[in-house]
Design a protein around this motif. Structure first.
Motif, PDB file in Angstrom:
ATOM      1  N   MET A  75      -3.395  -9.656   0.994  1.00 30.88           N
ATOM      2  CA  MET A  75      -4.780  -9.618   1.440  1.00 30.88           C
ATOM      3  C   MET A  75      -5.050  -8.271   2.098  1.00 30.88           C
ATOM      4  O   MET A  75      -4.239  -7.771   2.872  1.00 30.88           O
ATOM      5  CB  MET A  75      -5.038 -10.758   2.443  1.00 30.88           C
ATOM      6  N   ARG A  76      -6.209  -7.701   1.795  1.00 37.35           N
ATOM      7  CA  ARG A  76      -6.628  -6.447   2.400  1.00 37.35           C
ATOM      8  C   ARG A  76      -7.708  -6.753   3.437  1.00 37.35           C
ATOM      9  O   ARG A  76      -8.720  -7.385   3.113  1.00 37.35           O
ATOM     10  CB  ARG A  76      -7.168  -5.493   1.332  1.00 37.35           C
ATOM     11  N   LEU A  84     -10.260  -5.196   6.334  1.00 39.08           N
ATOM     12  CA  LEU A  84     -10.934  -4.066   6.976  1.00 39.08           C
ATOM     13  C   LEU A  84     -11.380  -4.506   8.361  1.00 39.08           C
ATOM     14  O   LEU A  84     -12.130  -5.469   8.507  1.00 39.08           O
ATOM     15  CB  LEU A  84     -12.139  -3.622   6.145  1.00 39.08           C
ATOM     16  N   ARG A 109      -0.957  -7.178   9.884  1.00 45.35           N
ATOM     17  CA  ARG A 109      -0.072  -6.203   9.227  1.00 45.35           C
ATOM     18  C   ARG A 109       1.362  -6.722   9.190  1.00 45.35           C
ATOM     19  O   ARG A 109       2.048  -6.639   8.161  1.00 45.35           O
ATOM     20  CB  ARG A 109      -0.126  -4.881   9.981  1.00 45.35           C
ATOM     21  N   HIS A 142       0.030  -8.198   5.334  1.00 42.43           N
ATOM     22  CA  HIS A 142      -1.290  -7.870   4.810  1.00 42.43           C
ATOM     23  C   HIS A 142      -1.597  -6.386   5.015  1.00 42.43           C
ATOM     24  O   HIS A 142      -1.105  -5.750   5.960  1.00 42.43           O
ATOM     25  CB  HIS A 142      -2.356  -8.734   5.490  1.00 42.43           C
ATOM     26  N   ASP A 143      -2.406  -5.828   4.143  1.00 47.80           N
ATOM     27  CA  ASP A 143      -2.853  -4.440   4.283  1.00 47.80           C
ATOM     28  C   ASP A 143      -4.038  -4.409   5.234  1.00 47.80           C
ATOM     29  O   ASP A 143      -5.017  -5.137   5.042  1.00 47.80           O
ATOM     30  CB  ASP A 143      -3.277  -3.866   2.933  1.00 47.80           C
ATOM     31  N   VAL A 144      -3.966  -3.552   6.238  1.00 46.36           N
ATOM     32  CA  VAL A 144      -5.005  -3.478   7.268  1.00 46.36           C
ATOM     33  C   VAL A 144      -5.481  -2.038   7.392  1.00 46.36           C
ATOM     34  O   VAL A 144      -4.683  -1.103   7.407  1.00 46.36           O
ATOM     35  CB  VAL A 144      -4.472  -3.968   8.630  1.00 46.36           C
ATOM     36  N   LEU A 145      -6.793  -1.865   7.489  1.00 51.37           N
ATOM     37  CA  LEU A 145      -7.387  -0.554   7.738  1.00 51.37           C
ATOM     38  C   LEU A 145      -8.424  -0.718   8.850  1.00 51.37           C
ATOM     39  O   LEU A 145      -9.295  -1.582   8.770  1.00 51.37           O
ATOM     40  CB  LEU A 145      -8.059  -0.007   6.477  1.00 51.37           C
ATOM     41  N   TRP A 169     -12.439   0.969  -0.704  1.00 48.79           N
ATOM     42  CA  TRP A 169     -11.147   0.360  -0.367  1.00 48.79           C
ATOM     43  C   TRP A 169     -11.026  -1.083  -0.860  1.00 48.79           C
ATOM     44  O   TRP A 169      -9.925  -1.591  -1.040  1.00 48.79           O
ATOM     45  CB  TRP A 169     -10.952   0.429   1.153  1.00 48.79           C
ATOM     46  N   ARG A 170     -12.135  -1.753  -1.046  1.00 47.51           N
ATOM     47  CA  ARG A 170     -12.203  -3.115  -1.587  1.00 47.51           C
ATOM     48  C   ARG A 170     -11.408  -4.141  -0.767  1.00 47.51           C
ATOM     49  O   ARG A 170     -10.432  -4.737  -1.221  1.00 47.51           O
ATOM     50  CB  ARG A 170     -11.721  -3.163  -3.043  1.00 47.51           C
ATOM     51  N   PRO A 171     -11.807  -4.401   0.471  1.00 45.45           N
ATOM     52  CA  PRO A 171     -11.116  -5.427   1.265  1.00 45.45           C
ATOM     53  C   PRO A 171     -11.392  -6.823   0.744  1.00 45.45           C
ATOM     54  O   PRO A 171     -12.413  -7.079   0.089  1.00 45.45           O
ATOM     55  CB  PRO A 171     -11.722  -5.246   2.659  1.00 45.45           C
ATOM     56  N   ASP A 172     -10.480  -7.734   1.052  1.00 44.87           N
ATOM     57  CA  ASP A 172     -10.682  -9.151   0.740  1.00 44.87           C
ATOM     58  C   ASP A 172     -11.359  -9.874   1.892  1.00 44.87           C
ATOM     59  O   ASP A 172     -11.920 -10.961   1.702  1.00 44.87           O
ATOM     60  CB  ASP A 172      -9.324  -9.819   0.452  1.00 44.87           C
TER      61      ASP A 172
END
Length: 368
Positions: free
Chosen positions: A1-2, A4, A25, A29-32, A108-111
């Protein structure tokens, strides 16, 4: 899962979001983090950060907005504007943030988008991408009221992105202990990242006398010096060790023998060996003392300071005073009034019973 994570470009706004971002994270999961200004310090927690507000200066927004609304500006400086002043300021800020946040999200296309109440640009981006948005509270106001006040000033930005209103979030995370303030949503224990500084060895143990920590805001306006000058004036008459954290140059002059000075420190590590906290009325400081079970003296003042201080006082966990009304008697009361300490400990237990951020990760992932 991304994921933001979107915050206003202010340290006090982003740091309460960092523990959940780190938990996401650490769960893989990918975190920005999208923020700006001093809040870019969230990168020190090992999180990737994107600057959505290059050259940000909060004072510029206030100087542009408040002269057009003098009555609200006056009430905001007195701490009596409720959410009206915040709506003006953060409505103008989010008008600037919405386009860069939507652009970042599109790329970035977060989920899932996690945002704080003063960063509704994140909710706009989630609506544009048709992904779940989650509001995380980071203050003692009800975030629903803050969002309404901000969105009321955001019509042009909504229209630019094809919206007539802001959709309700998929979920909200409520961090206020219910006996202090009401917030709607899933309960989550308030924790905050504390960046910078190292705790001196002498602060790791209780002192020979009760210790009072005194802090000031990371964001100050003209003539706003917080509680430190009054504390220094009264200190010699108080049977305590008084520690000024990051004082301004003027406050640090000619100190009584029982007053010491430190630079940036991890406040959460210093609170357990202290007896009380005196602060400017910020939500982060109020939460810190409540979580540690310490009586606090919160000063009333601009923005949310009066609101926060009065909530703490109403709960019985501290005192709410104007800076100029801080006296040796008030400081001594912090140390000796068992009713204050009992209430503070009760709230501390209430906070400890709330789920910590890692416990929310799976529930958030289920929204996607």
């Amino acid at each position: 899962m991304r994921v933001l994570v979107v915050s206003a470009p202010l340290v006090g706004h982003v740091f309460p979001l960092v523990p959940l971002a780190v938990a996401l994270r650490d769960a893989g999961h990918d975190v920005l983090v999208a923020t700006g200004g001093g809040a870019l310090a969230a990168a020190d927690a090992g999180l990737p950060v994107h600057d959505i507000a290059p050259g940000f200066e909060f004072g510029r927004i206030a100087l542009r907005v408040f002269p057009r609304h003098p009555l609200i500006a006056r009430a905001e400086m007195a701490g009596t504007a409720g959410t009206r002043g915040a709506g003006l300021l953060f409505g103008a800020l989010n008008d600037q943030l919405t386009d860069p946040v939507v652009a970042l999200a599109t790329q970035w296309r977060p989920d899932l988008v996690l945002y704080e109440p003063f960063a509704v640009a994140g909710a706009v981006a989630a609506a544009r991408l048709d992904v779940p948005a989650v509001r995380q509270e980071n203050a003692l106001f009800d975030g629903r009221d803050l969002v309404r006040a901000t969105v009321a000033r955001l019509g042009a930005a909504l229209r630019r992105h094809g919206l007539t209103e802001l959709p309700a979030p998929a979920a909200a995370l409520a961090v206020a202990p219910p006996s202090v303030a009401t917030q709607g949503g899933w309960p989550m224990r308030y924790t905050s990242y504390v960046g910078g500084g190292e705790l001196p060895a002498w602060l790791r143990e209780p002192g020979e006398r009760p210790r009072i920590l005194v802090t000031r805001s990371t964001l100050t306006g003209p003539g706003d010096r917080g509680p430190m000058p009054a504390v220094v004036t009264a200190a010699a008459e108080v049977d305590a060790e008084i520690v000024l954290v990051r004082p301004d140059e003027r406050s640090a002059r000619s100190l009584p023998a029982n007053v010491r000075v430190v630079d940036w420190i991890p406040l959460d590590e210093a609170l357990p060996t202290s007896a009380a906290l005196v602060h400017h009325g910020g939500a982060g400081s109020a939460f810190g003392a409540l979580a540690a079970g310490l009586p606090q003296l919160a000063t009333t003042g601009p923005g949310d300071r009066r609101h926060n201080a009065e909530l703490v006082a109403r709960r019985g966990a501290g005192l709410a005073l104007r800076p100029r009304d801080i006296t040796a008697r008030a400081l001594t009361q912090l140390l000796t009034d068992e009713r204050l300490r009992t209430a503070a400990v009760q709230v501390s237990r209430e906070i400890a019973a709330m789920p910590p951020p890692p416990d929310l990760v799976a529930r958030l992932a289920a929204l996607v």
